[in-house]
Write an enzyme that holds these catalytic residues in place. Structure first.
Site, PDB file in Angstrom:
ATOM      1  CG  ASP A 209      -2.025   0.791   1.354  1.00  0.00           C
ATOM      2  OD1 ASP A 209      -2.421   1.523   0.084  1.00  0.00           O
ATOM      3  OD2 ASP A 209      -2.216   1.419   2.364  1.00  0.00           O
ATOM      4  CG  HIS A 210      -0.481   4.826   0.264  1.00  0.00           C
ATOM      5  ND1 HIS A 210      -0.641   5.654  -0.415  1.00  0.00           N
ATOM      6  CD2 HIS A 210      -1.483   4.379   0.789  1.00  0.00           C
ATOM      7  CE1 HIS A 210      -2.194   6.044  -0.569  1.00  0.00           C
ATOM      8  NE2 HIS A 210      -2.790   5.045   0.418  1.00  0.00           N
TER       9      HIS A 210
ATOM     10  N   GLY B 164      -8.858   5.740   1.112  1.00  0.00           N
ATOM     11  CA  GLY B 164      -9.710   6.736   1.891  1.00  0.00           C
ATOM     12  C   GLY B 164     -11.201   6.258   2.089  1.00  0.00           C
TER      13      GLY B 164
ATOM     14  NE  ARG C 194      -4.446   2.892  11.152  1.00  0.00           N
ATOM     15  CZ  ARG C 194      -3.325   3.308  10.807  1.00  0.00           C
ATOM     16  NH1 ARG C 194      -2.898   4.384  11.473  1.00  0.00           N
ATOM     17  NH2 ARG C 194      -2.515   3.110   9.835  1.00  0.00           N
TER      18      ARG C 194
HETATM   19  P1  13P Z   1      -8.807   4.940   5.542  1.00  0.00           P
HETATM   20  O1  13P Z   1      -8.133   6.159   6.111  1.00  0.00           O
HETATM   21  O2  13P Z   1     -10.105   5.906   4.875  1.00  0.00           O
HETATM   22  O3  13P Z   1      -9.292   3.812   6.266  1.00  0.00           O
HETATM   23  O4  13P Z   1      -8.283   4.650   4.121  1.00  0.00           O
HETATM   24  C1  13P Z   1      -7.234   3.672   4.030  1.00  0.00           C
HETATM   25  C2  13P Z   1      -6.373   3.614   2.685  1.00  0.00           C
HETATM   26  O5  13P Z   1      -6.731   4.287   1.638  1.00  0.00           O
HETATM   27  C3  13P Z   1      -5.358   2.785   2.740  1.00  0.00           C
HETATM   28  O6  13P Z   1      -4.477   3.051   1.515  1.00  0.00           O
HETATM   29  O1  G3H Z   2      -3.610   5.204   3.745  1.00  0.00           O
HETATM   30  C1  G3H Z   2      -2.646   4.619   4.447  1.00  0.00           C
HETATM   31  C2  G3H Z   2      -3.136   3.503   5.314  1.00  0.00           C
HETATM   32  O2  G3H Z   2      -4.282   4.032   6.103  1.00  0.00           O
HETATM   33  C3  G3H Z   2      -2.104   2.920   6.150  1.00  0.00           C
HETATM   34  O3  G3H Z   2      -1.618   3.880   7.214  1.00  0.00           O
HETATM   35  O4  G3H Z   2       0.787   4.238   6.542  1.00  0.00           O
HETATM   36  O5  G3H Z   2      -0.114   4.708   8.783  1.00  0.00           O
HETATM   37  O6  G3H Z   2       0.233   2.157   7.900  1.00  0.00           O
HETATM   38  P1  G3H Z   2       0.017   3.762   7.664  1.00  0.00           P
HETATM   39 ZN    ZN Z   3      -4.710   4.787   0.828  1.00  0.00          ZN
END
Ligand code: 13P
Ligand code: G3H
Ligand code: ZN
Length: 316
Positions: free
Chosen positions: A81-82, A211, A259
């Site tokens: 992720d990201h 998000g 969370r």
């Molecule tokens: P939320 O913060 O809305 O749960 O989004 C999570 C997200 O986009 C993880 O990549």
């Molecule tokens: O968009 C981000 C996710 O909620 C992950 O959060 O980078 O704090 O693990 P984190």
């Molecule tokens: Zn995200």
């Protein structure tokens, strides 16, 4: 069973969205797997850069491999992720991930294209698919904070061009959501007009919604009643998940709501049992509550009940 993200997308596209849930530890993993088995839903496990550093990326990998054995019925993919470019290469070379996200959405268009293209080339050589991002969501994601007013919705024509230039396999679009617990002051709808235009320009191409937490008021109220101080805010309307899925949103990212479940369970536990210090007691409650939360989200995403048909289409 770990499958490719592409296989999950192929089955889901236009019908339902696959829930993408972040994990950081064993309790989250157990709750996630149990919830997905209870609801018979395929899913994506997401590991962020922060999660990989929290204990050690090898611990998370071991937890996921163990869960795969404990829950042989589960059908899921593993996703970064990201990611930044270096983390994408680390995941691609590890041989463990089904897909990676390269997030260069904060860069100008040409730079975003160039970085994404490099990652796509490396990933495709190893049979791994790539999620990219165009447009900017509001809120906070790890080390990047997008101030209110700087979030920009994805331009549909640019999205078409970006996909063509980069060869990415899915695209995270900014359609009005934002990361974290503080999303909208009042009720706000997704920009279905933008989504429709994107889908019309890239029919059949999987879109991703980040998000997407709903920030349930009952959850925030319970946290605050147990000593928390979380400012009131509204999240994504859960009744918009399925309409978005029908318009090509094939992966929906939910982390913050999980969370909040953790925070509510632990705050209430220690408020009611101030003499306790065995972390396994609230940990057990959390796993149970998290599994219920995941199952309820999968119902709303339309992914619940899809395992038997998916298994058939995979020939397993
Ligand atoms: P939320 O913060 O809305 O749960 O989004 C999570 C997200 O986009 C993880 O990549
Ligand atoms: O968009 C981000 C996710 O909620 C992950 O959060 O980078 O704090 O693990 P984190
Ligand atoms: Zn995200």
């Amino acid at each position: 069973m770990i499958v490719t993200t592409a296989q999950l997308f192929q089955h889901a596209y236009g019908k339902y969205a696959v829930g993408a849930y972040n994990i950081n530890n064993a309790e989250q993993a157990m709750g996630l797997f149990r919830g997905c088995i209870q609801s018979q839903a395929p899913f994506i496990i997401q590991l962020s850069k922060g999660a990989r550093k929290y204990t050690d990326k090898k611990i998370l990998e071991a937890i996921i491999r163990a869960a795969e054995q404990i829950f042989p019925e589960a059908i899921f993919a593993v996703h970064l992720d990201h990611g930044d470019e270096a983390t994408c290469y680390d995941c691609i070379n590890s041989g463990f991930y089904s897909s990676v996200m390269i997030d260069a959405s904060h860069e100008p268009f040409d730079q975003n294209v160039a970085i994404t293209k490099r990652v796509v080339e490396a990933a495709h050589k190893r049979g791994i698919s790539v999620e990219a991002e165009l447009g900017q969501l509001g809120g906070v994601e790890e080390d990047i904070k997008v101030e209110d007013g700087h979030a920009t919705l994805t331009n549909p024509e640019e999205a078409r061009k970006f996909i063509q230039l980069t060869g990415c396999d899915s695209l995270a679009c900014a359609i009005g959501t934002s990361h974290g617990a503080f999303k909208f002051k009042g009720k706000q709808s997704l920009h279905f007009d933008v989504l429709k235009k994107i889908m019309a320009l890239v029919p059949g191409f999987p879109l991703v919604m980040h998000g997407s937490s709903s920030v349930p008021k009952e959850e925030v109220d319970r946290i605050n009643a147990a000593g928390g101080k979380i400012a009131g805010s509204m999240g994504v309307d859960v009744n918009e998940y399925l309409p978005a899925a029908k318009l090509g949103v094939t992966k929906i990212n939910i982390d913050t709501d999980g969370r909040l479940v953790w925070t509510r369970v632990h705050r209430e536990f220690f408020r009611d049992k101030p003499a306790e210090f065995d972390f396994r007691s609230p940990g057990k409650i959390f796993m149970e509550e998290y599994s219920k939360f995941i199952a309820s989200r999968n119902q709303l995403l339309g992914s619940a009940g899809q395992i038997p048909d998916l298994r058939k289409s995979l020939g397993k």
